[in-house]
Design a protein around this motif. Structure first.
Motif, PDB file in Angstrom:
ATOM      1  N   ALA A  88       0.816  -1.220   0.000  1.00  0.00           N
ATOM      2  CA  ALA A  88       0.000   0.000   0.000  1.00  0.00           C
ATOM      3  C   ALA A  88       0.848   1.268   0.000  1.00  0.00           C
ATOM      4  O   ALA A  88       0.404   2.323  -0.461  1.00  0.00           O
ATOM      5  CB  ALA A  88      -0.948  -0.002   1.198  1.00  0.00           C
ATOM      6  N   GLN A  89       2.074   1.184   0.522  1.00  0.00           N
ATOM      7  CA  GLN A  89       2.975   2.337   0.545  1.00  0.00           C
ATOM      8  C   GLN A  89       3.762   2.474  -0.764  1.00  0.00           C
ATOM      9  O   GLN A  89       4.592   3.360  -0.899  1.00  0.00           O
ATOM     10  CB  GLN A  89       3.966   2.231   1.718  1.00  0.00           C
ATOM     11  CG  GLN A  89       3.331   2.374   3.084  1.00  0.00           C
ATOM     12  CD  GLN A  89       2.562   1.126   3.499  1.00  0.00           C
ATOM     13  OE1 GLN A  89       2.989  -0.001   3.246  1.00  0.00           O
ATOM     14  NE2 GLN A  89       1.412   1.313   4.121  1.00  0.00           N
ATOM     15  N   GLY A  90       3.531   1.563  -1.722  1.00  0.00           N
ATOM     16  CA  GLY A  90       4.236   1.628  -2.997  1.00  0.00           C
ATOM     17  C   GLY A  90       5.599   0.987  -2.973  1.00  0.00           C
ATOM     18  O   GLY A  90       6.405   1.203  -3.870  1.00  0.00           O
ATOM     19  N   GLN A  91       5.874   0.193  -1.965  1.00  0.00           N
ATOM     20  CA  GLN A  91       7.183  -0.456  -1.841  1.00  0.00           C
ATOM     21  C   GLN A  91       7.120  -1.880  -2.377  1.00  0.00           C
ATOM     22  O   GLN A  91       6.102  -2.565  -2.241  1.00  0.00           O
ATOM     23  CB  GLN A  91       7.622  -0.486  -0.386  1.00  0.00           C
ATOM     24  CG  GLN A  91       7.761   0.885   0.227  1.00  0.00           C
ATOM     25  CD  GLN A  91       7.899   0.796   1.738  1.00  0.00           C
ATOM     26  OE1 GLN A  91       7.350  -0.088   2.380  1.00  0.00           O
ATOM     27  NE2 GLN A  91       8.651   1.726   2.310  1.00  0.00           N
ATOM     28  N   LEU A  92       8.231  -2.301  -2.971  1.00  0.00           N
ATOM     29  CA  LEU A  92       8.380  -3.672  -3.431  1.00  0.00           C
ATOM     30  C   LEU A  92       9.805  -4.080  -3.113  1.00  0.00           C
ATOM     31  O   LEU A  92      10.746  -3.602  -3.733  1.00  0.00           O
ATOM     32  CB  LEU A  92       8.100  -3.775  -4.931  1.00  0.00           C
ATOM     33  CG  LEU A  92       8.143  -5.162  -5.534  1.00  0.00           C
ATOM     34  CD1 LEU A  92       7.081  -6.062  -4.894  1.00  0.00           C
ATOM     35  CD2 LEU A  92       7.928  -5.104  -7.028  1.00  0.00           C
ATOM     36  N   THR A  93       9.970  -4.910  -2.101  1.00  0.00           N
ATOM     37  CA  THR A  93      11.306  -5.296  -1.640  1.00  0.00           C
ATOM     38  C   THR A  93      11.652  -6.702  -2.110  1.00  0.00           C
ATOM     39  O   THR A  93      10.778  -7.497  -2.483  1.00  0.00           O
ATOM     40  CB  THR A  93      11.383  -5.256  -0.109  1.00  0.00           C
ATOM     41  OG1 THR A  93      10.521  -6.272   0.418  1.00  0.00           O
ATOM     42  CG2 THR A  93      10.996  -3.888   0.448  1.00  0.00           C
TER      43      THR A  93
END
Length: 137
Positions: A88-93
């Motif tokens: 939801a925060q736009g992060q992709l780790t």
């Protein structure tokens, strides 16, 4: 930039934070190049895909959520069916990708990623993909 006449323009320098949580992209412009009319014309032509000056600094969070979504959709359409969307925060780790069961070292992943970097308009580069696959040097 190379497509607009700067054939020797250098690749950006990509760094990741330990654990793959963040990515920073830095572009070094050759000395004097910023003053040339050819550079200014190429920069103007590429302004829609180049990050703003200074965006690769410590506060830079990497590609946008929309870019990660487009990249994830493309990868899934190229056979990487379990590739996750960003959170939801736009992060992709890398941890999220691994937890989804995606093997970045599988032969199918680099082929799919190479086919999909174009949908990111330069926000995810082949060098960034290679670094994710091979780890920081």
């Amino acid at each position: 930039m190379r497509d607009h006449g700067l054939t020797s323009f250098p690749d950006p320098q990509v760094t990741t934070t330990p654990g793959g949580g963040g990515v920073a992209v830095r572009q070094a412009v050759p000395a004097g190049a910023g003053l040339s009319p050819k550079f200014k014309a190429a920069q103007n032509a590429c302004k829609g895909i180049l990050p703003p000056p200074g965006s690769g600094g410590p506060g830079h969070q990497g590609p946008s959520k929309q870019v990660f979504l487009a990249f994830a959709r493309c990868l899934r359409s190229h056979g990487i069916s379990d590739f996750p969307d960003p959170n939801a925060q736009g992060q992709l780790t890398l941890e999220m990708i691994s937890a989804a069961g995606v093997d970045l070292k599988a032969p199918s992943f680099p082929r799919a990623a190479k086919a999909c970097v174009g949908v990111t308009h330069g926000q995810i580069t082949p060098a960034m993909v290679a670094q994710a696959i091979n780890g920081p040097h």
